[in-house]
Design a protein around this motif. Structure first.
Motif, short mmCIF file in Angstrom:
data_model
loop_
_atom_site.label_atom_id
_atom_site.label_comp_id
_atom_site.label_asym_id
_atom_site.label_seq_id
_atom_site.Cartn_x
_atom_site.Cartn_y
_atom_site.Cartn_z
N TYR A 172 2.51 71.92 69.13
CA TYR A 172 3.36 71.31 68.17
C TYR A 172 4.43 71.81 68.40
O TYR A 172 5.00 72.91 67.09
CB TYR A 172 2.58 71.86 66.91
CG TYR A 172 1.61 70.33 66.47
CD1 TYR A 172 1.47 69.35 66.07
CD2 TYR A 172 0.26 71.29 66.18
CE1 TYR A 172 0.70 68.52 65.46
CE2 TYR A 172 -0.90 70.54 66.05
CZ TYR A 172 -0.25 69.71 65.61
OH TYR A 172 -1.25 68.66 65.33
N TRP A 173 5.00 72.57 70.04
CA TRP A 173 6.34 72.84 69.76
C TRP A 173 7.81 71.65 69.11
O TRP A 173 8.64 72.64 69.20
CB TRP A 173 6.78 73.09 71.02
CG TRP A 173 6.86 71.27 71.92
CD1 TRP A 173 5.51 71.33 72.58
CD2 TRP A 173 7.70 70.73 72.67
NE1 TRP A 173 5.99 69.99 73.08
CE2 TRP A 173 7.19 69.84 73.33
CE3 TRP A 173 9.12 71.29 72.18
CZ2 TRP A 173 8.41 69.48 74.30
CZ3 TRP A 173 10.09 70.45 72.89
CH2 TRP A 173 10.10 70.33 73.77
N LEU A 174 6.94 70.62 69.12
CA LEU A 174 7.53 69.13 68.00
C LEU A 174 6.84 68.91 66.99
O LEU A 174 5.40 68.91 68.11
CB LEU A 174 8.26 68.54 68.86
CG LEU A 174 10.25 68.65 69.69
CD1 LEU A 174 10.39 67.66 70.43
CD2 LEU A 174 11.26 69.75 68.54
N ARG A 212 -1.10 79.60 66.86
CA ARG A 212 -2.29 79.29 66.22
C ARG A 212 -1.67 79.05 65.20
O ARG A 212 -2.23 78.04 64.30
CB ARG A 212 -3.66 80.38 66.59
CG ARG A 212 -3.99 81.20 67.74
CD ARG A 212 -5.19 80.76 67.51
NE ARG A 212 -6.11 81.52 69.00
CZ ARG A 212 -6.60 80.56 69.35
NH1 ARG A 212 -7.36 79.65 68.66
NH2 ARG A 212 -7.28 79.95 69.83
N LYS A 213 -0.68 80.40 64.29
CA LYS A 213 -0.50 79.79 62.96
C LYS A 213 0.52 78.07 62.26
O LYS A 213 0.36 77.90 61.31
CB LYS A 213 0.67 81.42 62.69
CG LYS A 213 0.80 80.90 60.71
CD LYS A 213 1.67 81.87 60.52
CE LYS A 213 2.21 82.41 59.10
NZ LYS A 213 2.84 83.44 58.93
N ARG A 214 1.28 77.82 63.71
CA ARG A 214 2.17 77.26 63.64
C ARG A 214 1.07 75.97 64.25
O ARG A 214 1.57 74.79 63.45
CB ARG A 214 2.85 76.87 65.04
CG ARG A 214 3.65 76.06 64.58
CD ARG A 214 4.52 75.95 66.23
NE ARG A 214 4.47 76.03 66.79
CZ ARG A 214 4.35 76.43 68.38
NH1 ARG A 214 4.91 77.83 67.89
NH2 ARG A 214 4.26 76.77 69.50
N GLN A 254 -1.10 71.11 61.43
CA GLN A 254 -2.58 69.66 61.21
C GLN A 254 -2.61 69.33 59.37
O GLN A 254 -2.55 68.34 59.03
CB GLN A 254 -3.95 71.20 61.93
CG GLN A 254 -3.44 70.41 62.93
CD GLN A 254 -4.90 71.43 63.96
OE1 GLN A 254 -5.36 72.47 62.43
NE2 GLN A 254 -4.67 71.47 64.51
N TYR A 255 -1.88 70.85 58.86
CA TYR A 255 -1.87 70.66 57.46
C TYR A 255 -0.85 68.94 56.94
O TYR A 255 -1.35 68.51 56.26
CB TYR A 255 -1.87 71.37 56.21
CG TYR A 255 -1.44 71.69 55.39
CD1 TYR A 255 -2.76 71.78 54.09
CD2 TYR A 255 -0.44 71.60 54.03
CE1 TYR A 255 -2.31 71.68 52.52
CE2 TYR A 255 0.00 71.12 53.10
CZ TYR A 255 -1.40 71.50 52.17
OH TYR A 255 -1.18 71.26 51.62
N ALA A 256 0.07 69.62 57.80
CA ALA A 256 1.26 68.34 57.34
C ALA A 256 0.64 66.82 57.74
O ALA A 256 0.81 65.90 57.18
CB ALA A 256 2.41 69.00 58.35
#
Length: 215
Positions: A173-175, A138-140, A145-147
């Motif tokens: 977002y593993w990539l 969740r943190k990733r 999403q911010y990026a």
């Protein structure tokens, strides 16, 4: 009910025979240990700018492609075909088609193996720690999403696939993929700024491209 129970028992027995038979060999613990050692080395290199820069300099000195070395080092399965595979495999055709068939056979033979006891132990531990893993994921997701918002706002020429950040594309977002007009140039420019963004990090592709006689 008794007949259904018998069918389930028969299916389970057939599955057990397939699993314990010679169709799928089991990965040896030593093979898994090699992957662990390689993973530790890659992580150690990537976490330290000095060691990463040293490895990059060595790679460039020998004339190798940095992206190719990085991609091959993180790949779970090697697509190289050894001489023993060439001797033992039944091949058709010559030239490129022969090499492609050998490559596919080699890859599938590595994939079709039962996990080692060590790997199953790690899987069990990760499942037991699923709550911690969920927190990190969740943190990733929030970070990526911010990026995406920053890229959309300050670098509109850089595209982020819609399947990644839309409601339909609920990825973890593993990539983090991006689309640019000249990937090789952008990769070199980012590397000069201290960001390692190699091309071809993912080997995701259509399954049929690894099958034989798909026509």
């Amino acid at each position: 009910a008794a007949a259904a129970q018998k069918d389930v028992t028969d299916i389970a027995e057939r599955m057990r025979r397939i699993q314990c038979g010679n169709l799928y060999g089991q990965q040896a613990n030593i093979d898994y240990m090699k992957k662990v050692v390689k993973g530790i080395f890659v992580r150690w290199v990537s976490d330290n700018p000095l060691t990463c820069g040293l490895v990059y300099t060595i790679i460039k000195y020998f004339g190798w492609k940095y992206d190719d070395v990085v991609t091959s080092s993180i790949r779970g399965f090697s697509s190289n075909v050894s001489s023993s595979n060439i001797i033992s495999s039944a091949t058709r055709g010559t030239g490129k088609s022969k090499d492609e068939e050998l490559r596919r056979r080699s890859l599938m033979s590595q994939i079709r193996r039962r996990p080692s006891v060590s790997l199953l132990s790690v899987l069990h531990r990760r499942l037991m720690q699923s709550s911690e893993t969920n927190r990190k994921v969740r943190k990733r997701i929030r970070r990526c999403q911010y990026a995406t918002k920053m890229i959309t706002k300050y670098a509109p020429a850089v595209g982020v696939p819609s399947s990644v950040h839309t409601k339909q594309g609920k990825g973890v977002y593993w990539l983090f993929p991006i689309n640019v007009s000249d990937p090789q140039k952008v990769s070199k420019q980012l590397l000069a700024k201290g960001y390692d963004v190699p091309r071809g990090t993912s080997q995701l592709g259509c399954v049929t491209s690894f099958l034989i006689n798909t026509a």
